[in-house]
Design a protein around this motif. Structure first.
Motif, PDB file in Angstrom:
ATOM      1  N   ALA A   1       0.693  -1.159  -0.058  1.00  0.00           N
ATOM      2  CA  ALA A   1      -0.002  -0.092  -0.062  1.00  0.00           C
ATOM      3  C   ALA A   1       0.659   1.226  -0.034  1.00  0.00           C
ATOM      4  N   ALA A   2       1.977   1.124   0.610  1.00  0.00           N
ATOM      5  CA  ALA A   2       2.959   2.253   0.457  1.00  0.00           C
ATOM      6  C   ALA A   2       4.715   1.749   0.641  1.00  0.00           C
ATOM      7  N   ILE A   3       5.247   2.737   0.356  1.00  0.00           N
ATOM      8  CA  ILE A   3       6.615   2.429   0.488  1.00  0.00           C
ATOM      9  C   ILE A   3       7.259   3.620   1.455  1.00  0.00           C
ATOM     10  N   VAL A   4       8.241   3.058   2.516  1.00  0.00           N
ATOM     11  CA  VAL A   4       8.718   4.057   3.412  1.00  0.00           C
ATOM     12  C   VAL A   4      10.115   4.219   3.028  1.00  0.00           C
ATOM     13  N   ALA A   5      10.593   5.695   2.728  1.00  0.00           N
ATOM     14  CA  ALA A   5      11.966   5.737   2.279  1.00  0.00           C
ATOM     15  C   ALA A   5      12.501   7.121   3.138  1.00  0.00           C
ATOM     16  N   THR A   6      13.828   6.936   3.436  1.00  0.00           N
ATOM     17  CA  THR A   6      14.514   8.037   4.062  1.00  0.00           C
ATOM     18  C   THR A   6      15.455   8.878   2.789  1.00  0.00           C
ATOM     19  N   VAL A   7      15.254  10.003   2.897  1.00  0.00           N
ATOM     20  CA  VAL A   7      15.997  10.766   1.655  1.00  0.00           C
ATOM     21  C   VAL A   7      16.980  11.846   2.468  1.00  0.00           C
ATOM     22  N   THR A   8      18.066  11.880   1.833  1.00  0.00           N
ATOM     23  CA  THR A   8      19.188  12.800   2.612  1.00  0.00           C
ATOM     24  C   THR A   8      19.655  13.882   1.259  1.00  0.00           C
ATOM     25  N   VAL A   9      19.805  14.751   1.803  1.00  0.00           N
ATOM     26  CA  VAL A   9      20.302  15.913   0.946  1.00  0.00           C
ATOM     27  C   VAL A   9      21.732  16.441   1.618  1.00  0.00           C
ATOM     28  N   VAL A  10      22.804  16.483   1.011  1.00  0.00           N
ATOM     29  CA  VAL A  10      23.996  16.761   1.307  1.00  0.00           C
ATOM     30  C   VAL A  10      24.674  17.810   0.492  1.00  0.00           C
TER      31      VAL A  10
ATOM     32  N   MET B   1       8.830  12.623  -3.960  1.00  0.00           N
ATOM     33  CA  MET B   1       8.878  11.280  -4.469  1.00  0.00           C
ATOM     34  C   MET B   1       7.332  10.884  -4.624  1.00  0.00           C
ATOM     35  N   TYR B   2       7.052  10.105  -5.619  1.00  0.00           N
ATOM     36  CA  TYR B   2       5.598   9.242  -5.976  1.00  0.00           C
ATOM     37  C   TYR B   2       5.847   8.202  -6.789  1.00  0.00           C
ATOM     38  N   ALA B   3       4.873   7.344  -6.694  1.00  0.00           N
ATOM     39  CA  ALA B   3       4.741   6.197  -7.384  1.00  0.00           C
ATOM     40  C   ALA B   3       4.530   6.238  -8.772  1.00  0.00           C
ATOM     41  N   MET B   4       5.143   5.668  -9.816  1.00  0.00           N
ATOM     42  CA  MET B   4       4.533   5.717 -10.885  1.00  0.00           C
ATOM     43  C   MET B   4       3.191   5.458 -11.354  1.00  0.00           C
ATOM     44  N   GLY B   5       2.401   6.196 -12.092  1.00  0.00           N
ATOM     45  CA  GLY B   5       0.880   6.097 -12.002  1.00  0.00           C
ATOM     46  C   GLY B   5       0.170   6.635 -11.042  1.00  0.00           C
ATOM     47  N   THR B   6       0.660   7.461 -10.512  1.00  0.00           N
ATOM     48  CA  THR B   6       0.167   8.528  -9.325  1.00  0.00           C
ATOM     49  C   THR B   6       0.364   9.833  -9.678  1.00  0.00           C
ATOM     50  N   MET B   7      -0.411  10.755  -9.191  1.00  0.00           N
ATOM     51  CA  MET B   7      -0.245  12.322  -9.464  1.00  0.00           C
ATOM     52  C   MET B   7       1.020  12.701  -8.493  1.00  0.00           C
ATOM     53  N   VAL B   8       1.600  13.673  -9.051  1.00  0.00           N
ATOM     54  CA  VAL B   8       2.705  14.392  -8.507  1.00  0.00           C
ATOM     55  C   VAL B   8       2.261  14.908  -7.086  1.00  0.00           C
TER      56      VAL B   8
ATOM     57  N   THR C   1      12.170  10.967   6.721  1.00  0.00           N
ATOM     58  CA  THR C   1      11.620   9.765   6.252  1.00  0.00           C
ATOM     59  C   THR C   1      10.150  10.231   5.594  1.00  0.00           C
ATOM     60  N   THR C   2       9.830   9.521   4.726  1.00  0.00           N
ATOM     61  CA  THR C   2       8.416   9.971   4.025  1.00  0.00           C
ATOM     62  C   THR C   2       7.903   8.654   3.630  1.00  0.00           C
ATOM     63  N   VAL C   3       6.705   8.642   3.529  1.00  0.00           N
ATOM     64  CA  VAL C   3       5.582   7.531   3.003  1.00  0.00           C
ATOM     65  C   VAL C   3       5.301   7.746   1.713  1.00  0.00           C
ATOM     66  N   ILE C   4       5.446   6.896   0.755  1.00  0.00           N
ATOM     67  CA  ILE C   4       5.005   7.145  -0.688  1.00  0.00           C
ATOM     68  C   ILE C   4       3.965   6.024  -0.900  1.00  0.00           C
ATOM     69  N   PRO C   5       2.629   6.753  -1.015  1.00  0.00           N
ATOM     70  CA  PRO C   5       1.590   5.629  -1.206  1.00  0.00           C
ATOM     71  C   PRO C   5       1.945   4.990  -2.686  1.00  0.00           C
ATOM     72  N   THR C   6       1.497   3.599  -3.139  1.00  0.00           N
ATOM     73  CA  THR C   6       1.907   3.049  -4.235  1.00  0.00           C
ATOM     74  C   THR C   6       0.664   3.278  -5.177  1.00  0.00           C
ATOM     75  N   GLY C   7      -0.532   3.593  -4.747  1.00  0.00           N
ATOM     76  CA  GLY C   7      -1.726   3.711  -5.596  1.00  0.00           C
ATOM     77  C   GLY C   7      -1.625   2.504  -6.645  1.00  0.00           C
ATOM     78  N   GLN C   8      -1.876   2.951  -8.043  1.00  0.00           N
ATOM     79  CA  GLN C   8      -1.666   2.118  -9.123  1.00  0.00           C
ATOM     80  C   GLN C   8      -0.425   1.739  -9.594  1.00  0.00           C
ATOM     81  N   LEU C   9       0.465   1.351  -8.494  1.00  0.00           N
ATOM     82  CA  LEU C   9       1.961   1.022  -8.844  1.00  0.00           C
ATOM     83  C   LEU C   9       2.000   0.272  -9.909  1.00  0.00           C
TER      84      LEU C   9
END
Length: 71
Positions: free
Chosen positions: A6-15, A25-32, A51-59
């Protein structure tokens, strides 16, 4: 990974960014999404993580996008 998550949890880092911006971040087939996963500014030595949660939708497959906007 589950077959149909239903979702993907990811940690993103900017350096050490060289300019201000944001990352979405968003799944292919979902809106920005309107919200970004992380916002940043140009500061020498800056390191930010979130850390962010990316809903997969119609992944479609296992693909998701990372969109970086800079000013």
């Amino acid at each position: 990974m589950p077959v149909d998550p239903a979702a993907i949890v990811a940690t993103v880092t900017v350096v050490s960014p060289t300019g201000a911006g944001n990352l979405r971040m968003y799944a292919m087939g979902t809106m920005v999404p309107n919200a970004s996963a992380i916002n940043y500014t140009s500061v020498p030595g800056l390191a930010l993580a979130n850390t962010t949660v990316i809903p997969t939708g119609q992944l479609l497959g296992d693909d998701f996008y990372i969109q970086v906007d800079t000013s």
